[in-house]
Design a protein around this motif. Structure first.
Motif, mmCIF file in Angstrom:
data_model
loop_
_atom_site.group_PDB
_atom_site.id
_atom_site.type_symbol
_atom_site.label_atom_id
_atom_site.label_comp_id
_atom_site.label_asym_id
_atom_site.label_seq_id
_atom_site.Cartn_x
_atom_site.Cartn_y
_atom_site.Cartn_z
ATOM 1 N N ILE A 1 7.512 2.919 6.140
ATOM 2 C CA ILE A 1 6.121 2.535 6.356
ATOM 3 C C ILE A 1 6.136 1.081 6.801
ATOM 4 O O ILE A 1 6.708 0.219 6.137
ATOM 5 C CB ILE A 1 5.288 2.672 5.062
ATOM 6 C CG1 ILE A 1 5.024 4.140 4.750
ATOM 7 C CG2 ILE A 1 3.975 1.903 5.180
ATOM 8 C CD1 ILE A 1 3.954 4.791 5.597
ATOM 9 N N GLU A 2 5.487 0.821 7.935
ATOM 10 C CA GLU A 2 5.369 -0.546 8.430
ATOM 11 C C GLU A 2 3.917 -0.799 8.787
ATOM 12 O O GLU A 2 3.116 0.121 8.877
ATOM 13 C CB GLU A 2 6.285 -0.766 9.632
ATOM 14 C CG GLU A 2 7.734 -0.633 9.243
ATOM 15 C CD GLU A 2 8.694 -1.224 10.240
ATOM 16 O OE1 GLU A 2 8.276 -1.662 11.322
ATOM 17 O OE2 GLU A 2 9.890 -1.234 9.936
ATOM 18 N N ARG A 3 3.604 -2.067 8.988
ATOM 19 C CA ARG A 3 2.237 -2.457 9.356
ATOM 20 C C ARG A 3 2.241 -3.107 10.714
ATOM 21 O O ARG A 3 3.198 -3.742 11.111
ATOM 22 C CB ARG A 3 1.678 -3.424 8.327
ATOM 23 C CG ARG A 3 1.438 -2.738 6.995
ATOM 24 C CD ARG A 3 0.505 -3.531 6.133
ATOM 25 N NE ARG A 3 0.094 -2.701 5.013
ATOM 26 C CZ ARG A 3 0.170 -3.079 3.765
ATOM 27 N NH1 ARG A 3 0.595 -4.275 3.464
ATOM 28 N NH2 ARG A 3 -0.206 -2.275 2.806
ATOM 29 N N TYR A 4 1.145 -2.926 11.428
ATOM 30 C CA TYR A 4 0.991 -3.577 12.733
ATOM 31 C C TYR A 4 -0.124 -4.575 12.697
ATOM 32 O O TYR A 4 -0.855 -4.694 11.740
ATOM 33 C CB TYR A 4 0.752 -2.537 13.834
ATOM 34 C CG TYR A 4 -0.434 -1.635 13.637
ATOM 35 C CD1 TYR A 4 -1.677 -1.976 14.140
ATOM 36 C CD2 TYR A 4 -0.317 -0.431 12.938
ATOM 37 C CE1 TYR A 4 -2.769 -1.124 13.971
ATOM 38 C CE2 TYR A 4 -1.405 0.404 12.766
ATOM 39 C CZ TYR A 4 -2.615 0.051 13.279
ATOM 40 O OH TYR A 4 -3.689 0.876 13.107
ATOM 41 N N LYS B 1 -6.491 2.485 8.024
ATOM 42 C CA LYS B 1 -7.283 1.392 7.438
ATOM 43 C C LYS B 1 -6.382 0.253 6.952
ATOM 44 O O LYS B 1 -6.799 -0.885 6.912
ATOM 45 C CB LYS B 1 -8.183 1.891 6.315
ATOM 46 C CG LYS B 1 -7.445 2.348 5.070
ATOM 47 C CD LYS B 1 -8.396 2.832 4.004
ATOM 48 C CE LYS B 1 -7.590 3.272 2.788
ATOM 49 N NZ LYS B 1 -8.416 3.800 1.751
ATOM 50 N N ASN B 2 -5.138 0.564 6.595
ATOM 51 C CA ASN B 2 -4.174 -0.452 6.168
ATOM 52 C C ASN B 2 -3.255 -0.872 7.319
ATOM 53 O O ASN B 2 -2.283 -1.586 7.106
ATOM 54 C CB ASN B 2 -3.318 0.056 5.007
ATOM 55 C CG ASN B 2 -4.139 0.280 3.763
ATOM 56 O OD1 ASN B 2 -5.171 -0.350 3.560
ATOM 57 N ND2 ASN B 2 -3.697 1.196 2.919
ATOM 58 N N LYS B 3 -3.548 -0.361 8.517
ATOM 59 C CA LYS B 3 -2.747 -0.642 9.721
ATOM 60 C C LYS B 3 -1.279 -0.266 9.501
ATOM 61 O O LYS B 3 -0.372 -1.002 9.843
ATOM 62 C CB LYS B 3 -2.889 -2.100 10.138
ATOM 63 C CG LYS B 3 -4.310 -2.463 10.499
ATOM 64 C CD LYS B 3 -4.427 -3.867 10.991
ATOM 65 C CE LYS B 3 -5.862 -4.130 11.385
ATOM 66 N NZ LYS B 3 -6.047 -5.431 11.974
ATOM 67 N N GLU B 4 -1.064 0.915 8.927
ATOM 68 C CA GLU B 4 0.281 1.395 8.635
ATOM 69 C C GLU B 4 0.705 2.467 9.632
ATOM 70 O O GLU B 4 -0.131 3.164 10.202
ATOM 71 C CB GLU B 4 0.340 2.014 7.231
ATOM 72 C CG GLU B 4 0.088 1.061 6.114
ATOM 73 C CD GLU B 4 0.076 1.745 4.759
ATOM 74 O OE1 GLU B 4 0.327 1.042 3.775
ATOM 75 O OE2 GLU B 4 -0.182 2.964 4.670
ATOM 76 N N PHE B 5 2.013 2.597 9.798
ATOM 77 C CA PHE B 5 2.581 3.696 10.573
ATOM 78 C C PHE B 5 3.980 3.981 10.054
ATOM 79 O O PHE B 5 4.610 3.133 9.422
ATOM 80 C CB PHE B 5 2.602 3.375 12.077
ATOM 81 C CG PHE B 5 3.551 2.260 12.456
ATOM 82 C CD1 PHE B 5 4.808 2.543 12.963
ATOM 83 C CD2 PHE B 5 3.179 0.931 12.313
ATOM 84 C CE1 PHE B 5 5.682 1.523 13.317
ATOM 85 C CE2 PHE B 5 4.039 -0.096 12.667
ATOM 86 C CZ PHE B 5 5.303 0.203 13.169
#
Length: 128
Positions: free
Chosen positions: A125-128, A92-96
């Protein structure tokens, strides 16, 4: 892990890398989207630590096994790491959880990367 699962995992990693690159290019090519004076975000040391993990490689051991030796790890059905030490990368936060070797995003999955004593392995943790 069978070949199909590995392929799916590598394809997903490739897609994420492409999305990140496209987002970076879009930002560079659209300067109107860049804010002149961004509001600084204060991140506590504890919060930063929960979003990163690093460790030294060990000759002949894969990065995923070393991660599992050092942390509680959860993977999804395709083998992607989705949680480290109960820090879930949330869709939901577009994290990976991004996997880095010596400061560069890895080009293979952590189970395939055989480390060396000189390697610095990082998960962020990064976002796309």
């Amino acid at each position: 892990m069978d070949k199909r699962t590995k392929k799916v995992g590598l394809i997903l990693i490739g897609v994420l890398v492409l999305l990140i690159g496209a987002a970076a290019l879009f930002t560079v090519n659209n300067p109107s989207k860049i804010v002149d004076s961004p509001t600084p975000t204060i991140v506590s040391e504890q919060e930063t630590q929960s979003q990163t993990l690093s460790y030294q490689g060990e000759d002949g051991k894969d990065a995923l096994s070393l991660l599992k030796d050092k942390a509680t790890v959860e993977q999804n059905s395709s083998g992607l790491v989705i949680s480290i030490n109960d820090r879930l990368a949330e869709d939901k936060n577009k994290e990976f959880w991004a996997f880095y070797v010596n400061g560069k995003m890895a080009e293979v999955g952590p189970a395939e990367y055989i480390t060396k004593d000189t390697d610095k392995i990082e998960w962020k943790i990064e976002r796309y």
